[in-house]
Design a protein around this motif. Structure first.
Motif, PDB file in Angstrom:
ATOM      1  N   ALA A  95      43.950  37.750  38.477  1.00  0.00           N
ATOM      2  CA  ALA A  95      42.880  38.572  37.928  1.00  0.00           C
ATOM      3  C   ALA A  95      43.014  40.045  38.288  1.00  0.00           C
ATOM      4  CB  ALA A  95      41.535  38.048  38.415  1.00  0.00           C
ATOM      5  N   THR A  96      44.162  40.460  38.745  1.00  0.00           N
ATOM      6  CA  THR A  96      44.363  41.858  39.109  1.00  0.00           C
ATOM      7  C   THR A  96      44.237  42.740  37.876  1.00  0.00           C
ATOM      8  OG1 THR A  96      45.868  41.151  40.838  1.00  0.00           O
ATOM      9  CG2 THR A  96      45.962  43.452  40.207  1.00  0.00           C
ATOM     10  N   MET A  97      43.549  43.852  38.021  1.00  0.00           N
ATOM     11  CA  MET A  97      43.389  44.798  36.918  1.00  0.00           C
ATOM     12  C   MET A  97      44.736  45.415  36.558  1.00  0.00           C
ATOM     13  SD  MET A  97      39.967  45.313  36.282  1.00  0.00           S
ATOM     14  CE  MET A  97      39.801  47.004  35.794  1.00  0.00           C
ATOM     15  N   PRO A 117      43.339  34.544  50.200  1.00  0.00           N
ATOM     16  CA  PRO A 117      43.418  33.560  49.117  1.00  0.00           C
ATOM     17  C   PRO A 117      42.353  33.792  48.044  1.00  0.00           C
ATOM     18  CG  PRO A 117      42.342  32.597  51.006  1.00  0.00           C
ATOM     19  CD  PRO A 117      42.810  33.973  51.433  1.00  0.00           C
ATOM     20  N   VAL A 118      42.507  33.110  46.939  1.00  0.00           N
ATOM     21  CA  VAL A 118      41.525  33.133  45.849  1.00  0.00           C
ATOM     22  C   VAL A 118      40.298  32.382  46.342  1.00  0.00           C
ATOM     23  CG1 VAL A 118      41.070  32.288  43.522  1.00  0.00           C
ATOM     24  CG2 VAL A 118      43.286  33.305  44.067  1.00  0.00           C
ATOM     25  N   CYS A 175      39.611  35.016  41.816  1.00  0.00           N
ATOM     26  CA  CYS A 175      40.228  36.175  42.471  1.00  0.00           C
ATOM     27  C   CYS A 175      40.113  36.082  43.980  1.00  0.00           C
ATOM     28  CB  CYS A 175      39.522  37.462  42.075  1.00  0.00           C
ATOM     29  SG  CYS A 175      39.067  37.674  40.381  1.00  0.00           S
ATOM     30  N   CYS A 176      40.944  36.890  44.639  1.00  0.00           N
ATOM     31  CA  CYS A 176      40.737  37.156  46.064  1.00  0.00           C
ATOM     32  C   CYS A 176      39.554  38.126  46.165  1.00  0.00           C
ATOM     33  CB  CYS A 176      42.000  37.751  46.689  1.00  0.00           C
ATOM     34  SG  CYS A 176      42.393  39.431  46.128  1.00  0.00           S
ATOM     35  N   ALA A 184      31.017  32.308  44.794  1.00  0.00           N
ATOM     36  CA  ALA A 184      32.009  31.797  45.730  1.00  0.00           C
ATOM     37  C   ALA A 184      32.505  30.435  45.260  1.00  0.00           C
ATOM     38  CB  ALA A 184      31.400  31.671  47.121  1.00  0.00           C
ATOM     39  N   LEU A 185      33.790  30.183  45.439  1.00  0.00           N
ATOM     40  CA  LEU A 185      34.358  28.861  45.175  1.00  0.00           C
ATOM     41  C   LEU A 185      33.918  27.924  46.305  1.00  0.00           C
ATOM     42  CD1 LEU A 185      37.908  29.934  43.985  1.00  0.00           C
ATOM     43  CD2 LEU A 185      35.996  29.141  42.582  1.00  0.00           C
ATOM     44  N   PRO A 186      33.956  26.613  46.078  1.00  0.00           N
ATOM     45  CA  PRO A 186      33.443  25.669  47.086  1.00  0.00           C
ATOM     46  C   PRO A 186      34.067  25.807  48.477  1.00  0.00           C
ATOM     47  CG  PRO A 186      33.827  24.540  45.022  1.00  0.00           C
ATOM     48  CD  PRO A 186      34.375  25.931  44.867  1.00  0.00           C
ATOM     49  N   ASP A 187      35.331  26.174  48.563  1.00  0.00           N
ATOM     50  CA  ASP A 187      35.988  26.263  49.870  1.00  0.00           C
ATOM     51  C   ASP A 187      36.055  27.706  50.404  1.00  0.00           C
ATOM     52  OD1 ASP A 187      37.732  27.046  47.895  1.00  0.00           O
ATOM     53  OD2 ASP A 187      39.489  26.107  48.803  1.00  0.00           O
ATOM     54  N   ALA A 188      35.283  28.590  49.832  1.00  0.00           N
ATOM     55  CA  ALA A 188      35.284  30.000  50.237  1.00  0.00           C
ATOM     56  C   ALA A 188      34.631  30.177  51.604  1.00  0.00           C
ATOM     57  CB  ALA A 188      34.537  30.841  49.214  1.00  0.00           C
ATOM     58  N   PRO A 189      35.056  31.185  52.341  1.00  0.00           N
ATOM     59  CA  PRO A 189      34.379  31.471  53.612  1.00  0.00           C
ATOM     60  C   PRO A 189      32.938  31.933  53.357  1.00  0.00           C
ATOM     61  CG  PRO A 189      36.218  33.010  53.236  1.00  0.00           C
ATOM     62  CD  PRO A 189      36.175  32.068  52.086  1.00  0.00           C
TER      63      PRO A 189
END
Length: 87
Positions: free
Chosen positions: A5-7, A17-18, A32-33, A51-56
């Motif tokens: 997803a980098t511009m 990580p993503v 994205c990261c 946030a994704l489920p495993d995100a900090p």
């Protein structure tokens, strides 16, 4: 290496990580990261971050906060418009 997803013209490396999904006003999304998500969110009118489920903890909040401090070169209403800049 950068996340998908980098511009366009952004050669900065990922900061990890993503971990989040950035959605545009039409609910099209890009994973994205945190670093690239903040840049993408700052460029989108009406964008949202989740946030994704495993995100900090507080990953989406950090992205939202960082997006408010950046100044995008170009603004867009949809992810599609940004993706077309890559072509």
């Amino acid at each position: 290496m950068t996340c998908p997803a980098t511009m366009p013209a952004d050669c900065t490396p990922c900061d990890g990580p993503v971990v989040v999904t950035v959605l545009d006003a039409a609910s099209a999304g890009a994973n994205c990261c945190e670093h690239h998500a903040a840049r993408l969110l700052a460029a989108l009118d009406g964008g949202r971050v989740y946030a994704l489920p495993d995100a900090p903890a507080r990953a989406a909040l950090r992205v939202f906060t960082a997006a408010g401090t950046g100044r995008p070169v170009r603004r867009a209403a949809r992810l599609y418009e940004i993706a077309m800049l890559r072509a």
